[in-house]
Design an enzyme around this catalytic site. Structure first.
Site, PDB file in Angstrom:
ATOM      1  N   ASP A 166      -2.731   1.181   6.782  1.00 19.40           N
ATOM      2  CA  ASP A 166      -1.971   1.017   5.621  1.00 19.40           C
ATOM      3  C   ASP A 166      -1.483  -0.443   5.641  1.00 19.40           C
ATOM      4  OD1 ASP A 166      -1.275   3.914   5.019  1.00 19.40           O
ATOM      5  OD2 ASP A 166      -0.989   3.825   7.044  1.00 19.40           O
TER       6      ASP A 166
ATOM      7  N   GLU B 243      -1.287  -0.978  -4.932  1.00 20.45           N
ATOM      8  CA  GLU B 243      -2.291  -0.145  -5.063  1.00 20.45           C
ATOM      9  C   GLU B 243      -2.041   0.705  -6.360  1.00 20.45           C
ATOM     10  OE1 GLU B 243      -4.080   3.668  -3.276  1.00 20.45           O
ATOM     11  OE2 GLU B 243      -4.628   1.722  -2.069  1.00 20.45           O
TER      12      GLU B 243
ATOM     13  N   ASP C 232       0.951  -1.215  -0.088  1.00 15.01           N
ATOM     14  CA  ASP C 232       0.034  -0.039  -0.026  1.00 15.01           C
ATOM     15  C   ASP C 232       1.041   1.189   0.100  1.00 15.01           C
ATOM     16  OD1 ASP C 232      -2.302   1.492   0.050  1.00 15.01           O
ATOM     17  OD2 ASP C 232      -1.980   1.525   2.361  1.00 15.01           O
TER      18      ASP C 232
END
Length: 191
Positions: free
Chosen positions: A149, A76, A15
């Site tokens: 996160d 991501e 992430d």
């Protein structure tokens, strides 16, 4: 690649973020069951120079790659945000993760936050708490992975394992007609 040979797929999820970069590693079996291998957050000081911050993130991700030898990396996909400085930092951290995957010769994939939320919770607009709760349930954790996160990194890894495996196994004919149709739609969407 020994993990994949045993039927399990080891995925590292990243992430990306400049201040906090979530990193999670899971092993996922063909039946979609998953096991937590590692979760953490790589932090860089906001008052440091950009090149130093990116080097810190690279070092942290590199250490996890070396220790856990994943089969694939999922990160991501950067999307447009109103805050340009946030999207730039996210894009830069994402680039670092993708570069490290390329250096190690492991495949990499990107997934949007909506894809990840839908894969994990069944709802593409789920909030952070819902994602954390489902990740904890899927991985049979006693506590929610924190910070968000870290949970997002695990969600990315799970999303990729589930979606990627569906696409990869569609050609073998081991899927139901509905699963095969889903995999075909996924393949077309990636073009």
């Amino acid at each position: 690649m020994a993990t994949a040979q045993r039927g399990r797929l080891r995925v590292i999820g990243v992430d990306p973020g400049l201040t906090r970069c979530g990193v999670g590693v899971v092993d996922v079996a063909p039946d979609r069951s998953a096991r937590l291998v590692y979760v953490g957050v790589v932090r860089s000081a906001p008052d440091s120079r950009i090149e130093s911050r990116l080097a810190t993130i690279a070092t942290g991700i590199r250490e996890v790659l070396e220790e856990h030898s994943p089969d694939v990396l999922a990160v991501e996909r950067v999307f447009a945000q109103n805050n340009r400085s946030t999207v730039m930092g996210t894009a830069q951290a994402s680039g670092v993760a993708l570069l490290l995957a390329a250096e190690r010769g492991i495949p990499a994939a990107t997934h949007t936050p909506t894809e990840v939320k839908a894969a994990i919770t069944g709802y593409g607009s789920a909030d952070k708490r819902q994602v954390q709760t489902m990740v904890a349930r899927i991985l049979r954790l006693d506590e929610l992975p924190k910070p968000a996160d870290a949970a997002d990194a695990l969600a990315l890894a799970l999303c990729h394992a589930w979606r990627g495996r569906a696409v990869a196994t569609a050609a073998t004919g081991r899927l139901t007609p509905a699963q095969r149709a889903w995999a075909d739609a996924e393949r077309l969407a990636r073009r």
